[in-house]
Design a protein around this motif. Structure first.
Motif, PDB file in Angstrom:
ATOM      1  N   PHE A  85       0.289  47.796 -87.223  1.00  0.00           N
ATOM      2  CA  PHE A  85       1.297  46.998 -86.527  1.00  0.00           C
ATOM      3  C   PHE A  85       2.582  46.911 -87.344  1.00  0.00           C
ATOM      4  N   LYS A  86       2.451  46.810 -88.671  1.00  0.00           N
ATOM      5  CA  LYS A  86       3.649  46.738 -89.509  1.00  0.00           C
ATOM      6  C   LYS A  86       4.464  48.026 -89.404  1.00  0.00           C
ATOM      7  N   HIS A  89       6.243  47.924 -85.936  1.00  0.00           N
ATOM      8  CA  HIS A  89       7.398  47.043 -85.760  1.00  0.00           C
ATOM      9  C   HIS A  89       8.561  47.439 -86.673  1.00  0.00           C
ATOM     10  N   ALA A  96       9.118  40.630 -85.451  1.00  0.00           N
ATOM     11  CA  ALA A  96       7.686  40.343 -85.353  1.00  0.00           C
ATOM     12  C   ALA A  96       7.191  39.477 -86.509  1.00  0.00           C
ATOM     13  N   THR A  98       3.259  37.814 -87.937  1.00  0.00           N
ATOM     14  CA  THR A  98       1.802  37.809 -87.791  1.00  0.00           C
ATOM     15  C   THR A  98       1.222  36.524 -88.374  1.00  0.00           C
ATOM     16  N   ARG A 129      -5.859  37.965 -85.702  1.00  0.00           N
ATOM     17  CA  ARG A 129      -4.444  37.715 -85.951  1.00  0.00           C
ATOM     18  C   ARG A 129      -3.673  37.664 -84.641  1.00  0.00           C
ATOM     19  N   ARG A 131       0.017  38.227 -82.994  1.00  0.00           N
ATOM     20  CA  ARG A 131       1.294  38.882 -83.247  1.00  0.00           C
ATOM     21  C   ARG A 131       2.362  38.224 -82.373  1.00  0.00           C
ATOM     22  N   TYR A 132       3.425  37.785 -83.005  1.00  0.00           N
ATOM     23  CA  TYR A 132       4.534  37.148 -82.298  1.00  0.00           C
ATOM     24  C   TYR A 132       5.719  38.107 -82.245  1.00  0.00           C
ATOM     25  N   ASP A 141      -5.111  40.352 -82.013  1.00  0.00           N
ATOM     26  CA  ASP A 141      -5.843  41.429 -82.676  1.00  0.00           C
ATOM     27  C   ASP A 141      -7.128  40.888 -83.279  1.00  0.00           C
ATOM     28  N   GLU A 159      -1.356  39.124 -93.217  1.00  0.00           N
ATOM     29  CA  GLU A 159      -0.135  38.834 -92.475  1.00  0.00           C
ATOM     30  C   GLU A 159       0.980  39.818 -92.812  1.00  0.00           C
ATOM     31  N   SER A 222      -7.545  44.929 -79.498  1.00  0.00           N
ATOM     32  CA  SER A 222      -6.192  44.391 -79.400  1.00  0.00           C
ATOM     33  C   SER A 222      -5.897  44.042 -77.947  1.00  0.00           C
TER      34      SER A 222
END
Length: 238
Positions: A85-86, A89, A96, A98, A129, A131-132, A141, A159, A222
């Protein structure tokens, strides 16, 4: 209009109108009754066409209102790749954040155990987690790290980037994944943890992740809000 596949022809016509802007993002489509009169077909045929629009990410069903057109300007989520995800983004300049909501070593839930074909009583690190994006909770996730040698991982690492830590610090060679993508009804848990508003469905990506030596290493689930992502792949005819 092909009588045999009327619903598909209707789907294509509505899809075209969405793509060319005749129906704009956030706008409600005509009601099932209005569409059945417009196309001179039964409401059941219209429902089949709307289901295709829903499954292909063009509309969302709002209870008591109807079918609203989804904004097609969504983040690209690669289907064939194995991207953290990192990494995602960063590549797409997402705003984003987390948040870890679970980080425990426990017995695998039965549905997960069956999915990865492990023995009853098998344990794993269970990490969850949220994710925003732009301040909205849009992804839940769930990760299960199946290697029994893995020790507790600090929330600050989770995070930031789990994969950076596993590969860079612990030396794991994460290689490939088998993925399954479905559109499913929203659960009570989804509603409690994500900003779903009146959404009725959610995109679920389940993955069994393997190391370079083909050892099963991780199971992930996810759960994505429909309107924020598009799932992409590259295909070549053999």
């Amino acid at each position: 209009m092909n009588k045999k596949n009327k619903y598909y022809d209707i789907y294509l016509e509505l899809e075209t109108k969405i793509l060319d802007g005749s129906y704009r993002a956030g706008e409600l489509l005509p009601s099932e009754h209005e569409l059945s009169k417009q196309f001179e077909v039964s409401r059941e045929t219209i429902r089949k066409a709307l289901v295709l629009l829903l499954e292909n990410g063009f509309i969302q069903k709002l209870q008591g209102k109807g079918s609203v057109v989804i904004d097609r300007e969504r983040y690209a989520f690669p289907v064939s790749g194995l991207t953290s995800f990192k990494e995602l983004h960063k590549a797409q300049n997402m705003n984003a954040v987390t948040k870890v909501i679970k980080n425990e070593y426990e017995t695998l839930p039965e549905d997960v155990r069956h999915y990865v074909s492990l023995k009853k009583g098998a344990k794993a690190w269970h990490i969850e987690r949220i994710r925003y994006l732009e301040g909205e909770a849009v992804i839940l996730d769930k990760d299960f790290l199946l290697d029994t040698d893995i020790q507790a991982i600090d929330n600050s690492i989770l995070e930031d980037s789990l994969y950076s830590y596993l590969e860079g610090q612990l030396g794991y060679e994460i290689s490939y994944a088998q993925k399954e993508i479905t559109v499913e009804l929203v659960t009570d848990e989804d509603r409690a943890l994500l900003d779903l508003y009146h959404d009725t469905h959610i995109v679920v990506v389940r993955s069994a992740v393997f190391l370079k030596d083909t050892c099963l290493f991780q199971y992930t689930e996810s759960r994505h809000r429909l309107d924020r992502f598009r799932f992409i792949d590259f295909a070549r005819r053999r």
